[in-house]
Write a protein that holds these residues in place. Sequence first.
Motif, PDB file in Angstrom:
ATOM      1  N   LYS A 120       4.980  76.485  23.866  1.00 56.21           N
ATOM      2  CA  LYS A 120       4.622  75.315  23.056  1.00 56.21           C
ATOM      3  C   LYS A 120       5.882  74.472  22.886  1.00 56.21           C
ATOM      4  CE  LYS A 120       2.228  73.687  19.024  1.00 56.21           C
ATOM      5  NZ  LYS A 120       1.370  74.027  17.903  1.00 56.21           N
ATOM      6  N   ILE A 121       5.754  73.184  23.194  1.00 56.90           N
ATOM      7  CA  ILE A 121       6.906  72.291  23.166  1.00 56.90           C
ATOM      8  C   ILE A 121       6.610  71.072  22.302  1.00 56.90           C
ATOM      9  CG2 ILE A 121       7.813  72.980  25.423  1.00 56.90           C
ATOM     10  CD1 ILE A 121       6.460  70.379  26.521  1.00 56.90           C
ATOM     11  N   GLN A 122       7.686  70.406  21.924  1.00 56.08           N
ATOM     12  CA  GLN A 122       7.597  69.136  21.196  1.00 56.08           C
ATOM     13  C   GLN A 122       8.372  68.110  22.011  1.00 56.08           C
ATOM     14  OE1 GLN A 122       6.303  68.191  18.002  1.00 56.08           O
ATOM     15  NE2 GLN A 122       6.934  66.144  18.553  1.00 56.08           N
ATOM     16  N   ILE A 123       7.690  67.036  22.427  1.00 53.16           N
ATOM     17  CA  ILE A 123       8.340  65.948  23.151  1.00 53.16           C
ATOM     18  C   ILE A 123       8.689  64.871  22.125  1.00 53.16           C
ATOM     19  CG2 ILE A 123       8.097  64.189  24.940  1.00 53.16           C
ATOM     20  CD1 ILE A 123       6.072  66.062  26.314  1.00 53.16           C
ATOM     21  N   LEU A 158       9.092  61.353  33.425  1.00 52.33           N
ATOM     22  CA  LEU A 158       9.234  61.039  32.004  1.00 52.33           C
ATOM     23  C   LEU A 158       9.652  62.264  31.201  1.00 52.33           C
ATOM     24  CD1 LEU A 158       6.237  58.658  31.230  1.00 52.33           C
ATOM     25  CD2 LEU A 158       8.637  58.084  31.578  1.00 52.33           C
ATOM     26  N   PHE A 159       9.140  63.415  31.591  1.00 51.67           N
ATOM     27  CA  PHE A 159       9.482  64.646  30.885  1.00 51.67           C
ATOM     28  C   PHE A 159      10.982  64.928  30.970  1.00 51.67           C
ATOM     29  CE2 PHE A 159       9.834  69.201  30.257  1.00 51.67           C
ATOM     30  CZ  PHE A 159       9.041  69.383  29.138  1.00 51.67           C
ATOM     31  N   LEU A 160      11.575  64.667  32.137  1.00 53.73           N
ATOM     32  CA  LEU A 160      13.012  64.900  32.293  1.00 53.73           C
ATOM     33  C   LEU A 160      13.847  63.865  31.548  1.00 53.73           C
ATOM     34  CD1 LEU A 160      13.372  65.995  36.021  1.00 53.73           C
ATOM     35  CD2 LEU A 160      13.389  67.414  33.977  1.00 53.73           C
ATOM     36  N   GLN A 161      13.258  62.729  31.195  1.00 55.45           N
ATOM     37  CA  GLN A 161      13.991  61.672  30.500  1.00 55.45           C
ATOM     38  C   GLN A 161      13.932  61.821  28.983  1.00 55.45           C
ATOM     39  OE1 GLN A 161      12.487  57.905  31.863  1.00 55.45           O
ATOM     40  NE2 GLN A 161      12.820  58.413  33.999  1.00 55.45           N
ATOM     41  N   LYS A 162      13.029  62.622  28.473  1.00 55.19           N
ATOM     42  CA  LYS A 162      12.827  62.751  27.028  1.00 55.19           C
ATOM     43  C   LYS A 162      13.491  64.011  26.499  1.00 55.19           C
ATOM     44  CE  LYS A 162      10.063  59.215  27.059  1.00 55.19           C
ATOM     45  NZ  LYS A 162      10.448  57.943  26.574  1.00 55.19           N
ATOM     46  N   SER A 163      13.778  63.984  25.204  1.00 55.08           N
ATOM     47  CA  SER A 163      14.251  65.188  24.525  1.00 55.08           C
ATOM     48  C   SER A 163      13.050  66.076  24.251  1.00 55.08           C
ATOM     49  CB  SER A 163      14.927  64.826  23.208  1.00 55.08           C
ATOM     50  OG  SER A 163      16.063  64.045  23.437  1.00 55.08           O
ATOM     51  N   VAL A 164      13.220  67.358  24.520  1.00 55.91           N
ATOM     52  CA  VAL A 164      12.111  68.306  24.352  1.00 55.91           C
ATOM     53  C   VAL A 164      12.629  69.521  23.590  1.00 55.91           C
ATOM     54  CG1 VAL A 164      10.424  69.752  25.556  1.00 55.91           C
ATOM     55  CG2 VAL A 164      11.088  67.544  26.528  1.00 55.91           C
ATOM     56  N   SER A 165      11.836  69.987  22.636  1.00 57.96           N
ATOM     57  CA  SER A 165      12.181  71.192  21.873  1.00 57.96           C
ATOM     58  C   SER A 165      11.162  72.281  22.167  1.00 57.96           C
ATOM     59  CB  SER A 165      12.136  70.904  20.371  1.00 57.96           C
ATOM     60  OG  SER A 165      13.038  69.897  20.024  1.00 57.96           O
ATOM     61  N   LEU A 166      11.635  73.497  22.245  1.00 51.60           N
ATOM     62  CA  LEU A 166      10.755  74.650  22.397  1.00 51.60           C
ATOM     63  C   LEU A 166      10.319  75.085  21.007  1.00 51.60           C
ATOM     64  CD1 LEU A 166       9.498  76.868  24.179  1.00 51.60           C
ATOM     65  CD2 LEU A 166      11.602  78.154  23.857  1.00 51.60           C
ATOM     66  N   LEU A 167       9.025  75.027  20.751  1.00 52.13           N
ATOM     67  CA  LEU A 167       8.514  75.433  19.445  1.00 52.13           C
ATOM     68  C   LEU A 167       8.166  76.915  19.416  1.00 52.13           C
ATOM     69  CD1 LEU A 167       6.190  72.388  18.611  1.00 52.13           C
ATOM     70  CD2 LEU A 167       8.548  72.805  17.879  1.00 52.13           C
ATOM     71  N   LYS A 168       7.542  77.403  20.507  1.00 49.92           N
ATOM     72  CA  LYS A 168       7.114  78.787  20.537  1.00 49.92           C
ATOM     73  C   LYS A 168       6.992  79.270  21.972  1.00 49.92           C
ATOM     74  CE  LYS A 168       4.508  79.646  17.070  1.00 49.92           C
ATOM     75  NZ  LYS A 168       3.335  79.577  16.209  1.00 49.92           N
ATOM     76  N   LYS A 169       7.549  80.444  22.265  1.00 50.58           N
ATOM     77  CA  LYS A 169       7.400  81.058  23.590  1.00 50.58           C
ATOM     78  C   LYS A 169       6.018  81.680  23.694  1.00 50.58           C
ATOM     79  CE  LYS A 169      11.094  81.579  26.308  1.00 50.58           C
ATOM     80  NZ  LYS A 169      11.018  80.818  27.522  1.00 50.58           N
ATOM     81  N   ASP A 170       5.402  81.557  24.851  1.00 50.44           N
ATOM     82  CA  ASP A 170       4.088  82.150  25.137  1.00 50.44           C
ATOM     83  C   ASP A 170       3.064  81.866  24.038  1.00 50.44           C
ATOM     84  OD1 ASP A 170       4.354  83.149  27.673  1.00 50.44           O
ATOM     85  OD2 ASP A 170       5.165  85.069  26.990  1.00 50.44           O
ATOM     86  N   ALA A 171       2.955  80.627  23.651  1.00 48.53           N
ATOM     87  CA  ALA A 171       1.990  80.221  22.630  1.00 48.53           C
ATOM     88  C   ALA A 171       0.563  80.372  23.125  1.00 48.53           C
ATOM     89  CB  ALA A 171       2.251  78.778  22.207  1.00 48.53           C
TER      90      ALA A 171
END
Length: 181
Positions: A120-123, A158-171
């Motif tokens: 689970k990620i946050q863009i 676009l994904f490589l251009q944005k900041s992304v946070s990992l919210l949860k592994k194997d959500a």
Amino acid sequence: MIEDIFFKYEYQIIWTGIVVLGLLFLRLGLKQSAKRTAKRDELNFARTRLIYKYINVLVSFIAIFSLLLIWGVEVRELTVIFSSIFAVIGIGLFAIWSILSNITSGIIMFFYFPYKIGDKIQIHDKDFPLAAIIEDIKAFQLHLRTDEGELVTYPNNLFLQKSVSLLKKDAIVERTENADR
């Protein structure tokens, strides 16, 4: 008759064999490297097959270029042929540069992508912030599933251009376990 042909083109035949064997080993080595990377990073097999296709195109291009040189095509002639081909391709692809950008991003993501299917990620995008689970990673886009069940396709470039946070592994595993209760 055949002996005459062999002796006439002995140099070209021997070098053709060497190049073909060398390129087969190169292709095998590149595929093994991609396979090791996929295994080490636990990547989806579909993504690995896509990289295999890119490797085949690269090796085929090198083979054509090498064999033309061996069989007597002058370097000057090859540069004219390839520059003409690339000019036509370049003009044609200029209109679809974003597709090339997504393919290149897909290759980069194959080797250097810290997130996996199920995370689970946050863009962080001021216009379109998104929290979702990665369902699939394709050549051109990511398939993301929001908490509301909406499927979002997000372009790789676009994904490589944005900041992304990992919210949860194997959500995705946690989500299916909660659905079973």
